[in-house]
Design a protein around this motif. Structure first.
Motif, mmCIF file in Angstrom:
data_model
loop_
_atom_site.group_PDB
_atom_site.id
_atom_site.type_symbol
_atom_site.label_atom_id
_atom_site.label_comp_id
_atom_site.label_asym_id
_atom_site.label_seq_id
_atom_site.Cartn_x
_atom_site.Cartn_y
_atom_site.Cartn_z
ATOM 1 N N GLU A 172 19.747 80.554 36.878
ATOM 2 C CA GLU A 172 18.658 79.858 37.567
ATOM 3 C C GLU A 172 19.045 79.498 39.006
ATOM 4 O O GLU A 172 18.762 78.402 39.497
ATOM 5 N N GLY A 173 19.711 80.436 39.678
ATOM 6 C CA GLY A 173 20.042 80.270 41.092
ATOM 7 C C GLY A 173 21.351 79.555 41.375
ATOM 8 O O GLY A 173 21.808 79.536 42.521
ATOM 9 N N ASP A 174 21.961 78.973 40.350
ATOM 10 C CA ASP A 174 23.233 78.247 40.541
ATOM 11 C C ASP A 174 24.411 79.140 40.153
ATOM 12 O O ASP A 174 24.379 79.811 39.121
ATOM 13 N N ILE A 175 25.467 79.120 40.978
ATOM 14 C CA ILE A 175 26.677 79.888 40.656
ATOM 15 C C ILE A 175 27.425 79.211 39.509
ATOM 16 O O ILE A 175 27.762 78.040 39.587
ATOM 17 N N LYS A 176 27.662 79.984 38.449
ATOM 18 C CA LYS A 176 28.394 79.464 37.292
ATOM 19 C C LYS A 176 29.833 79.976 37.243
ATOM 20 O O LYS A 176 30.676 79.380 36.579
ATOM 21 N N ALA A 177 30.091 81.098 37.921
ATOM 22 C CA ALA A 177 31.452 81.645 37.950
ATOM 23 C C ALA A 177 31.561 82.626 39.103
ATOM 24 O O ALA A 177 30.551 83.194 39.546
ATOM 25 N N GLN A 178 32.778 82.807 39.598
ATOM 26 C CA GLN A 178 33.011 83.800 40.647
ATOM 27 C C GLN A 178 34.384 84.428 40.462
ATOM 28 O O GLN A 178 35.353 83.751 40.116
ATOM 29 N N PHE A 179 34.452 85.730 40.669
ATOM 30 C CA PHE A 179 35.694 86.485 40.535
ATOM 31 C C PHE A 179 35.876 87.267 41.842
ATOM 32 O O PHE A 179 35.079 88.169 42.144
ATOM 33 N N ILE A 180 36.892 86.923 42.597
ATOM 34 C CA ILE A 180 37.031 87.443 43.957
ATOM 35 C C ILE A 180 38.370 88.146 44.134
ATOM 36 O O ILE A 180 39.434 87.556 43.887
ATOM 37 N N GLY A 181 38.308 89.403 44.535
ATOM 38 C CA GLY A 181 39.504 90.149 44.893
ATOM 39 C C GLY A 181 40.078 90.989 43.769
ATOM 40 O O GLY A 181 39.855 90.703 42.585
ATOM 41 N N PRO A 182 40.839 92.031 44.109
ATOM 42 C CA PRO A 182 41.365 92.974 43.111
ATOM 43 C C PRO A 182 42.342 92.358 42.117
ATOM 44 O O PRO A 182 42.389 92.772 40.957
ATOM 45 N N LEU A 183 43.119 91.359 42.533
ATOM 46 C CA LEU A 183 44.105 90.758 41.619
ATOM 47 C C LEU A 183 43.446 90.081 40.432
ATOM 48 O O LEU A 183 43.979 90.099 39.315
#
Length: 240
Positions: A172-183
């Motif tokens: 619903e428009g809110d960020i619940k998780a983020q995964f950033i970068g190859p590692l």
């Protein structure tokens, strides 16, 4: 033996004397039998409408009595709700490509209760290509989740390539998780099951995996290391 219900003068005399029981009312007996058959038919009718489609319910609407109509209407509403839920479950099924112009409509306004998994990628980065491939499989498996991808700089100007691949998970428009970068993804050895597990930890999908697939690889790696490293006692004896 003479039938005690037979309509004869002798039987009438015996009834008056109390020798024979009163004559059974045939009409009442038949009426009771008809009511019993009707009750069985009605029970059968209530049972069968549970197996009917919405079209069949409409076709047989005239055959229902008032009580059946109430039950049928409740059942119709239940069927409609089930159909709506089934449609929601199969709403997506593929990875949608978007640009920055589509972001608000496809992510922010995705809808109530809709999970969105957004992959920011760039052409020419092998791990991004691998994740796009895995996401296609996950989109087919979890059709109630919106999987989308976008070239990173079309959504976020000047987004650094070193942060790719990036996955954002929204509800619903809110960020619940983020995964950033190859590692974070473990490099080119990333499997679809590992990506599924990672996304499931955000709550976006309900995986049928029982444990983190990466843990199995780590356990196998540790076992291999232990097998290669000599025990302390063996090392001491060799020194002697």
């Amino acid at each position: 033996m003479q039938d005690p219900n037979e309509d004869t003068e002798w039987n009438d005399v015996l009834r008056k004397k109390g020798i024979l029981p009163p004559k059974e009312n045939v009409e009442e007996k038949e009426r009771a039998k008809e009511e019993e058959q009707l009750a069985i038919l009605q029970k059968s009718l209530v049972k069968t409408y549970e197996d009917m489609t919405l079209e069949e319910l409409e076709e047989n609407e005239d055959e229902f009595n008032e009580e059946d109509e109430k039950a049928v209407e409740m059942y119709r509403q239940q069927r409609l709700a089930e159909m709506k839920a089934a449609q929601m479950k199969n709403k997506f099924g593929e990875v949608l490509e978007i640009s920055g112009e589509d972001y608000v409509q496809e992510v922010t306004k995705a809808g109530k209760g809709i999970w969105v998994v957004l992959h920011l990628y760039k052409q020419g980065i092998p791990l991004c290509a691998l994740i796009n491939q895995h996401m296609s499989g996950l989109a087919r498996k979890f059709r109630d989740v919106k999987f989308i991808k976008a070239i990173s700089t079309t959504c976020i100007p000047n987004y650094p390539d070193r942060n790719l691949p990036t996955i954002f998970v929204y509800l619903e428009g809110d960020i619940k998780a983020q995964f950033i970068g190859p590692l974070v993804f473990g490099g080119m050895n990333l499997t679809r099951d590992e990506l599924e597990w990672k996304i499931s930890e955000s709550g976006a999908i309900k995986t049928d995996l029982e444990e983190n697939p990466r843990k199995q690889i780590q356990d196998q790696l540790m076992s291999s290391i232990r097998a290669c490293v000599p025990a302390r006692g063996d090392s001491d004896s060799e020194d002697d």
